[in-house]
Design an enzyme around this catalytic site. Structure first.
Site, PDB file in Angstrom:
ATOM      1  CE1 TYR A 105      54.248  41.255  53.634  1.00 32.44           C
ATOM      2  CE2 TYR A 105      52.698  42.570  51.992  1.00 32.44           C
ATOM      3  CZ  TYR A 105      53.253  41.309  52.842  1.00 32.44           C
ATOM      4  OH  TYR A 105      52.800  39.979  52.261  1.00 32.44           O
ATOM      5  CB  THR A 157      61.659  51.918  64.287  1.00 33.53           C
ATOM      6  OG1 THR A 157      62.206  51.666  63.132  1.00 33.53           O
ATOM      7  CG2 THR A 157      61.564  50.576  64.695  1.00 33.53           C
ATOM      8  CB  THR A 158      62.935  53.804  69.445  1.00 33.12           C
ATOM      9  OG1 THR A 158      64.200  53.065  68.673  1.00 33.12           O
ATOM     10  CG2 THR A 158      62.702  53.420  70.685  1.00 33.12           C
ATOM     11  CE1 TYR A 184      67.041  52.209  61.091  1.00 28.75           C
ATOM     12  CE2 TYR A 184      64.893  53.269  60.709  1.00 28.75           C
ATOM     13  CZ  TYR A 184      66.241  52.301  61.275  1.00 28.75           C
ATOM     14  OH  TYR A 184      65.662  52.152  62.664  1.00 28.75           O
ATOM     15  NE  ARG A 236      62.796  47.370  63.494  1.00 28.55           N
ATOM     16  CZ  ARG A 236      61.355  47.234  64.661  1.00 28.55           C
ATOM     17  NH1 ARG A 236      60.775  47.174  64.201  1.00 28.55           N
ATOM     18  NH2 ARG A 236      62.297  47.071  65.681  1.00 28.55           N
ATOM     19  CE  LYS A 257      68.470  54.635  63.066  1.00 23.04           C
ATOM     20  NZ  LYS A 257      67.367  54.146  63.756  1.00 23.04           N
ATOM     21  CB  ILE A 316      69.824  57.549  65.069  1.00 25.13           C
ATOM     22  CG1 ILE A 316      70.366  58.658  63.922  1.00 25.13           C
ATOM     23  CG2 ILE A 316      68.027  57.410  65.558  1.00 25.13           C
ATOM     24  CD1 ILE A 316      69.488  58.313  63.008  1.00 25.13           C
TER      25      ILE A 316
END
Length: 295
Positions: free
Chosen positions: A109, A46-47, A135, A140, A163, A204
């Site tokens: 989604y 993501t980052t 994750y 999100r 995570k 993380i």
């Protein structure tokens, strides 16, 4: 055996002024993290703005990272997708590049049901031999991995960790209690010590992009039994960590890095420039915490 213990940096992807991957800067960042005690590199997550990168770009960044790190610390690559076929094929390609593990986000989604999400992860795990970190980031993806689903997933041999970024410590505690087969990594910088307290292996971290040694020391202090020092670092740097999320990640952390002289470029659209008032808040936080500038 854990994939890593300590601080894994959720690494930004540096871009040039014309929005191409800046490989010279990427190499500098990788060396910076090795020198400053980061325990693992997490790329194209993501980052790292994986969602706005082409498959070719992501593969090249992963390949470059693996080669430059050269086994000094683990390299973990994000390979998740809301399309199972895409995630399967991409994970196979990434395994060939020599990474140490995969970070696979919950399908987003689609809001898959439990059987669908189970089959999604099973499909990926069946075509690679690498360890997989689930994750869980419902803010999100719109989906939270249930405890029962985690129990099923933990029975798949190479699904070994999670995570955990729900922000819900009650849920995280239940993961630790009911699914002890999974190592837990904090996905929220502000909850690192609480998650370590229920058996977590590390974090993380977004903040590790600018304070890598501090995040490493926080985790290692706790694991070595110096709870007081770990708590001091957690509480002392929570304002800074939370500052990385005053707008959508990774917009603030890239702004912070550029303010400190890292020159990592801007985010790709649809992530735009920060509001000026938020920039000023962020700069104030950085100055109060006396964060070291890039050198």
């Amino acid at each position: 055996m854990s994939i890593f213990t300590g601080s894994g940096v959720a690494l930004v992807t540096p871009f040039t002024n014309d929005n191409q991957v800046n490989y010279k800067k990427l190499e500098e960042l990788l060396e910076f993290h090795v020198e400053n005690k980061t325990d693992a590199i997490v790329v194209v997550g993501t980052t790292g703005e994986a969602s706005t990168m082409t498959e070719e770009e992501r593969l090249e960044v992963i390949k470059f990272t693996v080669e430059k790190i050269n086994k000094r610390i683990p390299v973990i690559a994000g390979t998740g997708s809301n399309c199972t076929k895409t995630a399967v094929e991409f994970s196979k390609k990434v395994e060939e590049l020599g990474v140490d593990a995969l970070l696979v986000v919950t399908p987003y989604y689609n809001k898959g049901n439990e059987n669908g999400i189970y089959e999604h992860y099973k499909s990926i795990a069946s075509v690679v031999k690498l360890p997989i970190i689930l994750y869980n980031v419902p803010g999100r993806t719109g989906v939270n991995l249930s405890i029962n689903l985690l129990k099923r997933l933990a029975c798949i041999e190479n699904i070994v960790a999670i995570k955990e970024a729900s922000g819900n410590m009650s849920y995280t505690t239940e993961v630790a209690r009911q699914v002890p087969e999974l190592d837990i990594y904090s996905g929220n910088d502000d909850l690192t010590v609480p998650i370590l307290s229920v058996g977590g292996k590390g974090v993380i971290s977004v903040s590790a992009n600018i304070i890598p040694e501090t995040i490493h020391n926080m985790v290692m202090s706790f694991l070595k039994g110096d709870i007081k020092e770990a708590c001091r670092l957690q509480l002392g740097y929570n304002e800074l960590s939370n500052g990385m999320f005053i707008e959508t990640n990774p917009v603030p952390v890239k702004e912070a890095m550029n303010y400190l002289g890292y020159e990592v470029g801007q985010c790709r659209l649809p992530l735009g420039e920060m509001y000026q008032e938020n920039k000023e808040k962020l700069y104030g936080i950085i100055e109060r915490h006396e964060v070291k500038k890039w050198s």
